[in-house]
Design an enzyme around this catalytic site. Structure first.
Site, PDB file in Angstrom:
ATOM      1  CG  ASN A 182      -0.236   0.115   2.536  1.00 42.82           C
ATOM      2  OD1 ASN A 182       0.969  -0.087   2.633  1.00 42.82           O
ATOM      3  ND2 ASN A 182      -0.995   0.407   3.582  1.00 42.82           N
ATOM      4  CE  LYS A 183       4.428   2.167   4.426  1.00 40.19           C
ATOM      5  NZ  LYS A 183       3.760   0.982   4.964  1.00 40.19           N
ATOM      6  CD  GLN A 184       4.434   7.056  -0.147  1.00 36.16           C
ATOM      7  OE1 GLN A 184       4.630   5.969   0.410  1.00 36.16           O
ATOM      8  NE2 GLN A 184       4.504   8.211   0.503  1.00 36.16           N
TER       9      GLN A 184
END
Length: 370
Positions: free
Chosen positions: A180-182
């Protein structure tokens, strides 16, 4: 239309590099991890980068490498993912919480000094949701009291404070790459620092305490298996090759939300400060006290709109309440903010049509709950 809360942005380049690793037969401690570390050090503007298997592992290595131990204290924030405090507990030290600033949701730097004692060894600021904390004041206090700074930049790759990259503002920083991170490597993290001794310790600690000479089965200290595998590093390389494009597209999604939600009564949008450049990890709105956040959240979820409360205060997690005796009212700003915050769908490839659906659902719920 069902819209997920988040989702990774993966393409042909990621497939190409992962296939390279599979065909090479070299799945661990290989050239891809070394290349990923080089790219990350260059991007963060640091001399060293040490890849590992999660952001949590990176934070733990730094706490250990800095000699923080039983009886020591580390000042941090209760408004974060629990790993930013757990990493202190892993070494039997004590996280000392400071309430947050209601505008940025980051640690309130005006309250830090009052929490410093002779047992304080470090400050661990968290750049919450990709919003940089006030590192100018944190650095001033660290210098005044001879404290280390461990930057939890796990949500903040690409963020900047006064033009300098997050992760390079303390003694060491950590980025994380959960899906879910960049940027994502599946699972994974990386430590960045200019401190050669600290870097060498982390290289050793992540690999079962192997000595700096790299001799096989030569272990000179207690360490862990915190290594990043080559498949994860391959994903990281592909993601880093287009990091600026990814961050730009995430900014565009955030801009759409700002434009379409700014006139919705009862919704407080993310706020920043002049010296901060945000890197959008999640898009978290906050409902005014007269609205029932949980009721709205459940209705949105039932309608196929991914959403979650971000964050539940760490000090009100059952384990922390049992271990330290925390209770409601201990950190009132954190608790007030946490009762109203909601992460809504946000990801790199999100379309304007999807944003419009989310906004329409929110408008409808605000009218019902007013």
């Amino acid at each position: 239309m069902k819209i997920p809360l988040s989702g990774p942005d993966l393409g042909e380049r990621e497939k190409e590099l992962v296939l390279e690793v599979l065909e090479s037969g070299h799945l661990g401690l290989g050239p891809k991890a070394v290349e990923f570390e080089r790219m990350m050090a260059e991007y963060a503007g640091t001399k060293y980068a040490i890849s590992c298997n999660s952001g949590t592992s990176g934070l733990h290595m730094l706490v250990h490498a800095m000699g923080i131990k039983d009886g020591d204290e580390v000042i941090t924030t209760p408004f974060s993912f629990v790993a930013s405090s757990n990493c202190v507990l892993f070494e039997r030290a004590t996280p000392v919480f400071v309430d947050i600033d209601e505008q940025t949701y980051n640690i309130d730097v005006t309250q830090i000094e009052a929490k410093i004692t002779e047992r304080t060894k470090a400050i661990l600021p968290v750049h919450v949701f990709g919003q940089p904390a006030n590192m100018t004041e944190i650095r001033r206090l660290a210098d005044k009291y001879n404290l280390k700074i461990i930057e939890d930049s796990c949500e903040a790759i690409g963020a900047k404070w006064k033009g300098k990259p997050a992760g390079a503002l303390g003694d060491a920083g950590v980025f994380a790459f959960y899906p879910n991170k960049q940027l994502t490597t599946g699972e994974g993290g990386i430590v960045v620092t200019d401190d050669e001794e600290l870097a060498n310790l982390c290289f050793s600690l992540r690999n079962q305490g192997r000595g700096e000479d790299g001799l096989w089965l030569s272990h000179v200290r207690l360490g862990w298996n915190y290594r990043m595998d080559e498949l994860s590093a391959a994903l990281g390389i592909a993601q880093m090759e287009r990091v600026e494009d990814i961050l730009k597209r995430r900014q565009a999604v955030a801009d759409m939300y700002f434009e379409k939600l700014r006139d919705v009564p009862g919704i407080i949008l993310p706020q920043s400060v002049e010296d901060a450049e945000v890197s959008w990890f999640v898009y978290v709105i906050r409902f005014a006290p007269e609205f029932n956040r949980d009721e709205i959240m459940h209705t949105l979820s039932n309608d196929g709109i991914g959403c979650r409360p971000y964050f539940t205060p760490i000090h009100l997690q059952p384990f922390y309440m049992e271990q330290f005796g925390f209770k409601e009212g201990d950190f009132p700003v954190t608790e007030r903010v946490a009762k109203g915050t909601l992460a809504i769908p946000f990801f790199t490839n999100m379309t304007e049509e999807q944003v419009d659906v989310v906004v329409a659902k929110l408008r409808a719920q605000v009218q019902v709950n007013v």
